[in-house]
Motif scaffolding. Structure first.
Motif, PDB file in Angstrom:
ATOM      1  N   LYS A   1       0.831  -1.217   0.000  1.00 42.81           N
ATOM      2  CA  LYS A   1       0.000   0.000   0.000  1.00 42.81           C
ATOM      3  C   LYS A   1       0.858   1.256   0.000  1.00 42.81           C
ATOM      4  N   ASN A   2       1.963   1.216   0.721  1.00 42.48           N
ATOM      5  CA  ASN A   2       2.859   2.368   0.777  1.00 42.48           C
ATOM      6  C   ASN A   2       3.514   2.629  -0.583  1.00 42.48           C
ATOM      7  N   VAL A   3       3.953   1.561  -1.244  1.00 43.53           N
ATOM      8  CA  VAL A   3       4.578   1.697  -2.573  1.00 43.53           C
ATOM      9  C   VAL A   3       3.555   2.240  -3.568  1.00 43.53           C
ATOM     10  N   GLU A   4       2.343   1.706  -3.517  1.00 43.16           N
ATOM     11  CA  GLU A   4       1.289   2.201  -4.416  1.00 43.16           C
ATOM     12  C   GLU A   4       1.039   3.693  -4.192  1.00 43.16           C
ATOM     13  N   LYS A   5       1.003   4.094  -2.926  1.00 44.76           N
ATOM     14  CA  LYS A   5       0.772   5.512  -2.580  1.00 44.76           C
ATOM     15  C   LYS A   5       1.870   6.401  -3.176  1.00 44.76           C
ATOM     16  N   ILE A   6       3.121   5.971  -3.038  1.00 44.82           N
ATOM     17  CA  ILE A   6       4.249   6.740  -3.590  1.00 44.82           C
ATOM     18  C   ILE A   6       4.127   6.845  -5.109  1.00 44.82           C
ATOM     19  N   LEU A   7       3.816   5.728  -5.761  1.00 49.26           N
ATOM     20  CA  LEU A   7       3.704   5.726  -7.223  1.00 49.26           C
ATOM     21  C   LEU A   7       2.588   6.655  -7.694  1.00 49.26           C
ATOM     22  N   ILE A   8       1.440   6.589  -7.033  1.00 47.01           N
ATOM     23  CA  ILE A   8       0.315   7.448  -7.428  1.00 47.01           C
ATOM     24  C   ILE A   8       0.680   8.925  -7.239  1.00 47.01           C
ATOM     25  N   GLU A   9       1.298   9.224  -6.107  1.00 42.66           N
ATOM     26  CA  GLU A   9       1.697  10.623  -5.836  1.00 42.66           C
ATOM     27  C   GLU A   9       2.680  11.126  -6.883  1.00 42.66           C
ATOM     28  N   GLU A  10       3.688  10.321  -7.204  1.00 44.51           N
ATOM     29  CA  GLU A  10       4.722  10.744  -8.155  1.00 44.51           C
ATOM     30  C   GLU A  10       4.162  10.883  -9.568  1.00 44.51           C
ATOM     31  N   LEU A  11       3.354   9.918  -9.989  1.00 44.28           N
ATOM     32  CA  LEU A  11       2.798   9.947 -11.351  1.00 44.28           C
ATOM     33  C   LEU A  11       1.778  11.074 -11.521  1.00 44.28           C
ATOM     34  N   SER A  12       1.152  11.469 -10.405  1.00 47.06           N
ATOM     35  CA  SER A  12       0.129  12.526 -10.477  1.00 47.06           C
ATOM     36  C   SER A  12       0.726  13.932 -10.472  1.00 47.06           C
ATOM     37  N   LYS A  13       2.014  14.035 -10.192  1.00 48.10           N
ATOM     38  CA  LYS A  13       2.621  15.376 -10.087  1.00 48.10           C
ATOM     39  C   LYS A  13       2.514  16.154 -11.385  1.00 48.10           C
TER      40      LYS A  13
END
Length: 246
Positions: free
Chosen positions: A48-60
């Motif tokens: 869940k933490n990795v998914e959160k990081i990926l979503i945050e980074e890709l959404s920038k």
């Protein structure tokens, strides 16, 4: 120097950032193997933490793109033609048991077509990536599928059902994404699996094709019910003959 799109550059940076957390947590898993509670809850938190990081980074820089993720499912944003497909850790069972064979996967799908894909093995530091009509690469080296044309010389991979079904020379690695990446780079000659999820195969499907291999039509992105057949072009027809009843 390879020319890559801004989207693929974004995917690479997101995967590299998320990998720091994966590598750190993988180090903890070995300690948790011997605890009474075991590593299960911990690994779920890592996912869940990795998914959160990926979503945050890709959404920038792509705020409107939608998502399909293993942990959350569909996240519909303003742009419903462009999707990021994410598997934070493909090969979770390997991760859970301290086996260093798993990957972070990201694919970009636009108008139902896979445009770019990334499979990052953070432990071996192997970054596989591809873009439509631009080839497939491993750490900036161009990839080509195997040229072997005798099944006896070939190595194939599948899940447990596939390895039991087939009399081909089989492996079951527990990480479908890396299996596809390995077909793209010639380490494996073919991969097949029934009823697999889109986030396990989207990035790797493009990679195999861009490395000169063949992949079947993967059901127009039916999210959780994909029968996949991927191989080098040299061995494709022979592999499919063996799988006619699978």
């Amino acid at each position: 120097m390879i020319s890559i799109s801004s989207n693929l550059n974004l995917m690479i940076k997101a995967a590299e950032k998320a990998s720091k957390s994966v590598i750190r947590d993988f180090g903890e898993v070995e300690k948790l193997q011997v605890s009474k509670k075991g590593p299960y809850d911990f690994v779920t938190k890592t996912d869940k933490n990795v998914e959160k990081i990926l979503i945050e980074e890709l959404s920038k820089s792509k705020k409107n793109y939608s998502f399909i993720t293993e942990e959350t499912g569909k996240i519909n944003n303003k742009d419903k033609e462009n999707f990021w497909i994410i598997d934070p850790i493909d090969g979770t069972t390997n991760f859970l048991h301290g086996i260093p064979h798993f990957a972070i996967c990201i694919a970009h799908i636009s108008n139902n077509e896979i445009i770019s894909g990334l499979i990052f093995d953070p432990i071996k530091d192997e970054m596989f990536f591809s873009e439509k009509n631009k080839g497939a690469y491993l750490n900036n080296q161009r990839l080509r599928v195997s040229k072997k044309n005798s099944t006896e010389d070939c190595l194939f991979s599948s899940n447990h059902e596939g390895t039991k079904f087939s009399d081909l020379n089989m492996r079951c690695s527990g990480c479908a994404a890396l299996d596809l990446a390995y077909v793209a780079c010639g380490r494996l000659d073919g991969f097949f699996h029934n009823k697999i999820n889109i986030w396990d195969v989207a990035a790797g499907a493009l990679m195999v094709v861009e490395a000169g291999g063949i992949i079947n039509e993967i059901n127009k992105f039916d999210i959780k019910n994909i029968d996949i057949r991927a191989s080098s072009s040299a061995i494709n027809s022979k592999m499919l003959e063996k799988l006619v009843n699978f």
